[in-house]
Scaffold this motif. Sequence first.
Motif, PDB file in Angstrom:
ATOM      1  N   LYS A 213       0.831  -1.210   0.000  1.00  0.00           N
ATOM      2  CA  LYS A 213       0.000   0.000   0.000  1.00  0.00           C
ATOM      3  C   LYS A 213       0.862   1.256   0.000  1.00  0.00           C
ATOM      4  O   LYS A 213       0.533   2.262  -0.641  1.00  0.00           O
ATOM      5  CB  LYS A 213      -0.938  -0.016   1.201  1.00  0.00           C
ATOM      6  CG  LYS A 213      -2.062  -1.041   1.088  1.00  0.00           C
ATOM      7  CD  LYS A 213      -2.888  -1.120   2.363  1.00  0.00           C
ATOM      8  CE  LYS A 213      -3.939  -2.209   2.259  1.00  0.00           C
ATOM      9  NZ  LYS A 213      -4.704  -2.373   3.518  1.00  0.00           N
ATOM     10  N   ASN A 214       1.986   1.195   0.709  1.00  0.00           N
ATOM     11  CA  ASN A 214       2.900   2.331   0.745  1.00  0.00           C
ATOM     12  C   ASN A 214       3.546   2.546  -0.617  1.00  0.00           C
ATOM     13  O   ASN A 214       3.727   3.690  -1.065  1.00  0.00           O
ATOM     14  CB  ASN A 214       3.964   2.093   1.818  1.00  0.00           C
ATOM     15  CG  ASN A 214       4.877   3.283   2.010  1.00  0.00           C
ATOM     16  OD1 ASN A 214       5.834   3.477   1.263  1.00  0.00           O
ATOM     17  ND2 ASN A 214       4.597   4.084   3.016  1.00  0.00           N
ATOM     18  N   LYS A 217       0.831   3.959  -3.347  1.00  0.00           N
ATOM     19  CA  LYS A 217      -0.034   5.092  -3.002  1.00  0.00           C
ATOM     20  C   LYS A 217       0.079   6.268  -3.968  1.00  0.00           C
ATOM     21  O   LYS A 217      -0.871   7.035  -4.127  1.00  0.00           O
ATOM     22  CB  LYS A 217       0.246   5.550  -1.576  1.00  0.00           C
ATOM     23  CG  LYS A 217       1.644   6.106  -1.349  1.00  0.00           C
ATOM     24  CD  LYS A 217       1.856   6.468   0.116  1.00  0.00           C
ATOM     25  CE  LYS A 217       3.245   7.023   0.350  1.00  0.00           C
ATOM     26  NZ  LYS A 217       3.476   7.348   1.785  1.00  0.00           N
ATOM     27  N   ASP A 218       1.235   6.428  -4.621  1.00  0.00           N
ATOM     28  CA  ASP A 218       1.418   7.550  -5.545  1.00  0.00           C
ATOM     29  C   ASP A 218       1.210   7.152  -7.007  1.00  0.00           C
ATOM     30  O   ASP A 218       1.409   7.968  -7.914  1.00  0.00           O
ATOM     31  CB  ASP A 218       2.813   8.152  -5.374  1.00  0.00           C
ATOM     32  CG  ASP A 218       3.014   8.765  -4.000  1.00  0.00           C
ATOM     33  OD1 ASP A 218       4.124   8.645  -3.455  1.00  0.00           O
ATOM     34  OD2 ASP A 218       2.040   9.354  -3.474  1.00  0.00           O
ATOM     35  N   LYS A 219       0.814   5.920  -7.248  1.00  0.00           N
ATOM     36  CA  LYS A 219       0.648   5.433  -8.632  1.00  0.00           C
ATOM     37  C   LYS A 219      -0.849   5.388  -8.954  1.00  0.00           C
ATOM     38  O   LYS A 219      -1.424   4.320  -9.190  1.00  0.00           O
ATOM     39  CB  LYS A 219       1.310   4.068  -8.783  1.00  0.00           C
ATOM     40  CG  LYS A 219       2.779   4.069  -8.357  1.00  0.00           C
ATOM     41  CD  LYS A 219       3.432   2.717  -8.560  1.00  0.00           C
ATOM     42  CE  LYS A 219       4.798   2.657  -7.893  1.00  0.00           C
ATOM     43  NZ  LYS A 219       5.733   3.662  -8.382  1.00  0.00           N
ATOM     44  N   GLN A 220      -1.465   6.556  -8.960  1.00  0.00           N
ATOM     45  CA  GLN A 220      -2.914   6.648  -9.083  1.00  0.00           C
ATOM     46  C   GLN A 220      -3.420   6.375 -10.489  1.00  0.00           C
ATOM     47  O   GLN A 220      -4.622   6.175 -10.691  1.00  0.00           O
ATOM     48  CB  GLN A 220      -3.364   8.023  -8.606  1.00  0.00           C
ATOM     49  CG  GLN A 220      -3.009   8.295  -7.144  1.00  0.00           C
ATOM     50  CD  GLN A 220      -3.372   9.706  -6.700  1.00  0.00           C
ATOM     51  OE1 GLN A 220      -3.830  10.502  -7.500  1.00  0.00           O
ATOM     52  NE2 GLN A 220      -3.146   9.998  -5.417  1.00  0.00           N
ATOM     53  N   HIS A 221      -2.535   6.341 -11.475  1.00  0.00           N
ATOM     54  CA  HIS A 221      -2.958   6.100 -12.850  1.00  0.00           C
ATOM     55  C   HIS A 221      -3.047   4.608 -13.170  1.00  0.00           C
ATOM     56  O   HIS A 221      -3.382   4.231 -14.295  1.00  0.00           O
ATOM     57  CB  HIS A 221      -1.984   6.767 -13.821  1.00  0.00           C
ATOM     58  CG  HIS A 221      -0.563   6.320 -13.659  1.00  0.00           C
ATOM     59  ND1 HIS A 221       0.180   6.631 -12.541  1.00  0.00           N
ATOM     60  CD2 HIS A 221       0.233   5.574 -14.463  1.00  0.00           C
ATOM     61  CE1 HIS A 221       1.385   6.097 -12.664  1.00  0.00           C
ATOM     62  NE2 HIS A 221       1.443   5.455 -13.808  1.00  0.00           N
ATOM     63  N   TYR A 239      10.959  -2.235   0.112  1.00  0.00           N
ATOM     64  CA  TYR A 239      10.124  -1.249  -0.586  1.00  0.00           C
ATOM     65  C   TYR A 239      10.619  -1.048  -2.021  1.00  0.00           C
ATOM     66  O   TYR A 239       9.827  -0.935  -2.957  1.00  0.00           O
ATOM     67  CB  TYR A 239      10.131   0.084   0.157  1.00  0.00           C
ATOM     68  CG  TYR A 239       9.393   0.050   1.472  1.00  0.00           C
ATOM     69  CD1 TYR A 239       8.006   0.208   1.518  1.00  0.00           C
ATOM     70  CD2 TYR A 239      10.073  -0.135   2.669  1.00  0.00           C
ATOM     71  CE1 TYR A 239       7.318   0.173   2.724  1.00  0.00           C
ATOM     72  CE2 TYR A 239       9.401  -0.177   3.891  1.00  0.00           C
ATOM     73  CZ  TYR A 239       8.023  -0.025   3.905  1.00  0.00           C
ATOM     74  OH  TYR A 239       7.347  -0.058   5.100  1.00  0.00           O
ATOM     75  N   ASP A 243       8.778  -1.654  -5.608  1.00  0.00           N
ATOM     76  CA  ASP A 243       8.708  -0.450  -6.435  1.00  0.00           C
ATOM     77  C   ASP A 243       9.343  -0.693  -7.800  1.00  0.00           C
ATOM     78  O   ASP A 243       8.807  -0.268  -8.833  1.00  0.00           O
ATOM     79  CB  ASP A 243       9.404   0.705  -5.717  1.00  0.00           C
ATOM     80  CG  ASP A 243       9.110   2.040  -6.372  1.00  0.00           C
ATOM     81  OD1 ASP A 243      10.066   2.740  -6.747  1.00  0.00           O
ATOM     82  OD2 ASP A 243       7.921   2.394  -6.511  1.00  0.00           O
ATOM     83  N   ASN A 247       7.235  -0.516 -11.160  1.00  0.00           N
ATOM     84  CA  ASN A 247       7.671   0.470 -12.158  1.00  0.00           C
ATOM     85  C   ASN A 247       8.022  -0.199 -13.478  1.00  0.00           C
ATOM     86  O   ASN A 247       7.770   0.351 -14.553  1.00  0.00           O
ATOM     87  CB  ASN A 247       8.878   1.242 -11.629  1.00  0.00           C
ATOM     88  CG  ASN A 247       8.488   2.296 -10.621  1.00  0.00           C
ATOM     89  OD1 ASN A 247       7.335   2.723 -10.560  1.00  0.00           O
ATOM     90  ND2 ASN A 247       9.442   2.716  -9.804  1.00  0.00           N
TER      91      ASN A 247
END
Length: 339
Positions: A213-214, A217-221, A239, A243, A247
């Motif tokens: 979730k952490n 959280k910034d990958k809203q697309h 992490y 990531d 990515n």
Amino acid sequence: MDRIKPSRYFIDEPFLESLDEWMWEMDLNGIHTYSNAAVEKILGFKVEEVVGFSTTKLWPRIDSHNNEEKLKEYLQQGKGWKNYSAYFIHKDGSVKILLSSAIPVYDQNNKLKVYRGIDRDITERVMNETALRFQKEHIKLINQVLRHDLTNDLAVINSSVRLFLNTDDKTFLDETRKTVKKSLKLIHSMSEVEEFIMNNKDFKVFSAGNVLKNVIKDKQHVVFNIKGESRFMADELVYSVFDNIINNAVNHGKATEITINIENDNAKCIISILDNGKGIPDEIKGNLFEAGYKFGEQGNTGIGLHIVKQAMENYKGSVKVLDNKPQGAIFKLIFHRMG
């Protein structure tokens, strides 16, 4: 190792019960016939949960085959062992690393009767040693990436300056500025990685759901679907593991949906990351985790997936890539599960 006659039994039991090391006795069928109380401190099992039961009860599936083959070898040869490092399962489901030594006990007719041994918990020591080796390997890799990428950037800068001097075309100066910024960004990024590696030496327990979730959280697309929960042993680099994989799916595979399945299988935590992207061609799967390997239009330094592999090896786990159906890729990671 020396044979012990039955007249030479363990020294007085009160002393054995005061030890931090696990003292045990096992018959030729692998059944424990004695255990001191230290087994509960080390593995979480009470004495009555160990005595009368097979030693295989204490082996994690991830390493049971190795332990079984070694035990058969010692029994067939009628010999003991010294400082054998083996994985054991804690009652809470976590994995412990014990350093085991044992001697065969023979009766008056020279017939092998039992094994007696002592096991020490070396989990923390092994993890510290592994972390130190991991740090050295990553610092070496960082230096390799810096040398390789900066050499290429300097070649581009040199070429752009030479072309500007020959043509007076300022677009070559713009190219030089862009390359300098790229180099500075790389140096800063590698410095942060190096500092992180040096300052985070200890493993700890992580919640798979919280980590993921952490990371997302910034990958809203991208649409994510996380199923299941587990806890595993790792360090803060975990992490970056997730990531880098996510990515890779988004930037290289152009994935728009990612499903993450978290499963528990005895001592293993299995996390599968499935995307709907373009997938990974079979011809590059063998090189995917190599240091510096690049592929696709967005290929960068090639450090990301190599760090994933190195980190998973450091955690005594594994990572592999598979094909998703009808399209996309699956990254399957296996950690040591914690209770």
